[in-house]
Design an enzyme around this catalytic site. Structure first.
Site, PDB file in Angstrom:
ATOM      1  N   LEU A 141       1.787   2.680  -4.278  1.00 51.66           N
ATOM      2  CA  LEU A 141       0.428   3.128  -4.025  1.00 51.66           C
ATOM      3  C   LEU A 141      -0.472   2.066  -4.342  1.00 51.66           C
ATOM      4  CD1 LEU A 141       0.334   6.551  -5.823  1.00 51.66           C
ATOM      5  CD2 LEU A 141       0.734   6.308  -3.443  1.00 51.66           C
ATOM      6  N   ASP A 142      -1.499   1.897  -3.623  1.00 52.81           N
ATOM      7  CA  ASP A 142      -2.381   0.775  -4.101  1.00 52.81           C
ATOM      8  C   ASP A 142      -2.958   1.082  -5.436  1.00 52.81           C
ATOM      9  OD1 ASP A 142      -2.542  -0.320  -1.267  1.00 52.81           O
ATOM     10  OD2 ASP A 142      -4.383   1.251  -0.732  1.00 52.81           O
ATOM     11  N   ARG A 143      -3.372  -0.112  -5.895  1.00 55.90           N
ATOM     12  CA  ARG A 143      -3.743  -0.080  -7.302  1.00 55.90           C
ATOM     13  C   ARG A 143      -5.026   1.044  -7.700  1.00 55.90           C
ATOM     14  NH1 ARG A 143      -7.883  -2.470  -9.811  1.00 55.90           N
ATOM     15  NH2 ARG A 143      -8.646  -3.725  -8.123  1.00 55.90           N
TER      16      ARG A 143
ATOM     17  N   THR B  85       0.765  -1.229   0.022  1.00 53.97           N
ATOM     18  CA  THR B  85      -0.086   0.006   0.181  1.00 53.97           C
ATOM     19  C   THR B  85       0.737   1.248  -0.167  1.00 53.97           C
ATOM     20  OG1 THR B  85      -0.179   0.244   2.250  1.00 53.97           O
ATOM     21  CG2 THR B  85      -1.644  -1.389   1.191  1.00 53.97           C
TER      22      THR B  85
END
Length: 536
Positions: free
Chosen positions: A265-267, A65
């Protein structure tokens, strides 16, 4: 007469956290009548070996994340072990009898880091369709050396137990067809694994579509590349994503290869993403992040009217399950601190500036859930699976963590991923994303100059990188695809993902470190006349 293909939902929600975000539990194998959905525990010592095999979204170590301290290098790649059909020929694997047998070499498993070979980039190509970036299906070889616990066990038994991406009959057929080999030799299903055996399996990969919005270059010099990542695109290969990742797109369309991941970063999260072009610069910036010398600012859109002034949340966060990537506020968790401030309003939602002062998994999302103002379209933390209050104040409805995980799996499966075209999907009410205006999505134009927002003075022209540009096809080209008669996914038509499947209202807006500062423009969903720019 050939039976028509069944039409299913496209698989779009997976591969963001340590193993699989609960928001991404689409149960693809259930759709294809395969076996159990849960993989092995990521905390086990052999997780890496288990994750290298198949695009098994429950066992593969995936993208972390935005708040996890990552390693500098991108995920380790395994070398290609067989020459497969060329991407632009519409023939099947059986049509290529002259597959090359690479030399067996344990050290070959650690070739060329942190990047990928040109053969990897040339496996397939992109095309745009319905505002989505899609990948032509392609063949891929997964390899691993035998683990000690597998020795003297039958190869089919090992695969049925260890790798649950497919049912037993698929592995049995792969052995019979010579696609699953030992030391590149065909073996019977009762073959007993020996020490140092090299196992290789050829699979036909179908990647998940992502947005066709371009990855914009914010800043670039000889040491660093800073981009504005659109939501829905993972940072690097994970789960069922490979070519539809930031590192592959930058390499194939900008010739920016061998980039070193500094943070992730998160998707579904958009915004600033930094890559090192040299090991020295990557280590320097990664150290600044680890030692909390980097000030990070995010913008999000939450339900309701957020309170006035600065709101500080110091609740500890604990990981409920690394396996499915779910966190919650808990006294036994790790210390964290986030400050929030409302800067604008859109309809009944608030635009909030977030400053995470620590880096925990899903920190911003969990703290907002705890405060009772979850991100408006957060598919995980804005859901009644956390109880009638959706986790506000830490209340998850009096259920155990184990039951919470089971409920997440069940509800996400029923709501999102088992519906056929035209039939009613079982409903357990889920928050829909408010409608947003969308712009025409065009591919990156190499002639466009990157927008620079930085305190560094190096010229972008110092880096001669934007060459070898390959523009995606404007529509599907049958001549560029491959097929496999034994591939279950070749027999399934997926429904394209919609807006709510591709975006979450969380954006990494500004990063500031020692001697540098980068920022992006605000995303469309945060642009409103009510924004108080004096607070930014």
């Amino acid at each position: 007469m050939q039976s028509p293909k069944s039409l299913r939902n496209v698989q779009t929600q997976h591969g963001d956290s340590f193993s699989v975000d609960a928001e991404n539990i689409f149960l693809h194998r259930s759709m294809l009548s395969t076996s159990s959905i849960l993989g092995v525990d990521i905390n086990g010592q052999d997780q890496a070996s288990k994750s290298v095999w198949f695009p098994d979204d429950t066992t593969e170590l995936t993208e972390s994340t935005e708040n996890i301290d990552p390693p500098i290098l991108i995920s380790e790649e395994k070398p290609e072990v067989a020459k497969l059909p060329e991407k632009r020929k519409a023939n099947s694997l059986e049509d290529d009898p002259n597959a090359k047998k690479p030399k067996l070499d344990a050290n070959g498993q650690k070739t060329k880091r942190p990047g990928f070979s040109d053969e990897r980039y040339d496996e397939t190509s992109y095309y745009f369709e319905n505002g989505l970036r899609k990948v032509y299906p392609y063949f891929f070889t997964f390899t691993t050396f035998a683990k000690g616990r597998w020795v003297d066990e039958k190869i089919l038994d090992v695969f049925v137990r260890e790798f649950r991406a497919a049912p037993p009959e698929v592995y049995e057929r792969s052995l019979e067809d010579g696609k699953l080999t030992v030391n590149y030799e065909k073996v019977p299903k009762d073959y007993k694994i020996k020490h140092n055996d090299l196992l290789a399996n050829v699979v036909h990969r179908h990647e998940v579509p992502v947005t066709s919005q371009p990855i914009k270059v914010v800043y670039m010099d000889k040491d660093i590349v800073v981009v504005n990542k659109p939501a829905s695109i993972p940072v690097h290969p994970c789960g069922r994503y490979r070519h539809n990742t930031v590192v592959f797109i930058l390499a194939k369309e900008h010739n920016l290869k061998n980039l070193r991941t500094i943070h992730r970063l998160d998707r579904l999260t958009s915004g600033l993403l930094l890559f090192g072009r040299t090991a020295e610069r990557a280590r320097e910036l990664e150290l600044q992040i680890r030692t909390r010398q980097v000030q990070k600012e995010y913008v999000c859109r939450v339900e309701g009217r957020f309170p006035d002034g600065i709101v500080e949340c110091n609740e500890k966060i604990d990981v409920v399950s690394y396996k499915i990537g779910v966190c919650k506020v808990s006294p036994k968790g790790k210390d964290c601190k986030t400050t929030f401030q409302r800067i604008g309003e859109v309809d009944n939602d608030s635009i909030v500036l977030c400053k995470p002062l620590t880096g925990r998994m899903h920190q911003i999302r969990v703290h907002l859930q705890f405060l009772g103002y979850p991100i408006s379209n957060d598919p995980l933390y804005n859901h009644e699976v956390f109880g009638p209050l959706k986790g506000q104040g830490g209340d998850i409805g009096g259920i155990s963590e184990e039951q919470l995980i089971n409920n997440l799996i069940t509800i996400h499966n029923a709501e999102n991923w088992l519906g056929l075209e035209g039939e009613q999907v079982p409903t357990t009410e889920i928050k829909e994303a408010p409608s947003i205006s969308s712009k025409d999505e065009e591919p990156i134009d190499i002639k466009d100059k990157p927008v620079i927002s930085a305190t560094r003075s190096e010229s972008v022209n110092e880096a001669a990188t934007q060459t070898c540009y390959e523009e995606p096809d404007r529509c599907f080209d049958l001549k560029k695809t491959t097929s496999d008669p034994n591939c279950s996914e070749c027999k399934v038509n997926y429904r394209d993902p919609g807006t709510k499947d591709l975006i979450m209202y969380l954006h990494a807006w500004k990063y500031k470190g020692v001697g540098w500062e980068y920022q992006t423009e605000l995303p469309d969903w945060a642009c409103t006349s009510t924004i108080d720019y004096d607070l930014l």
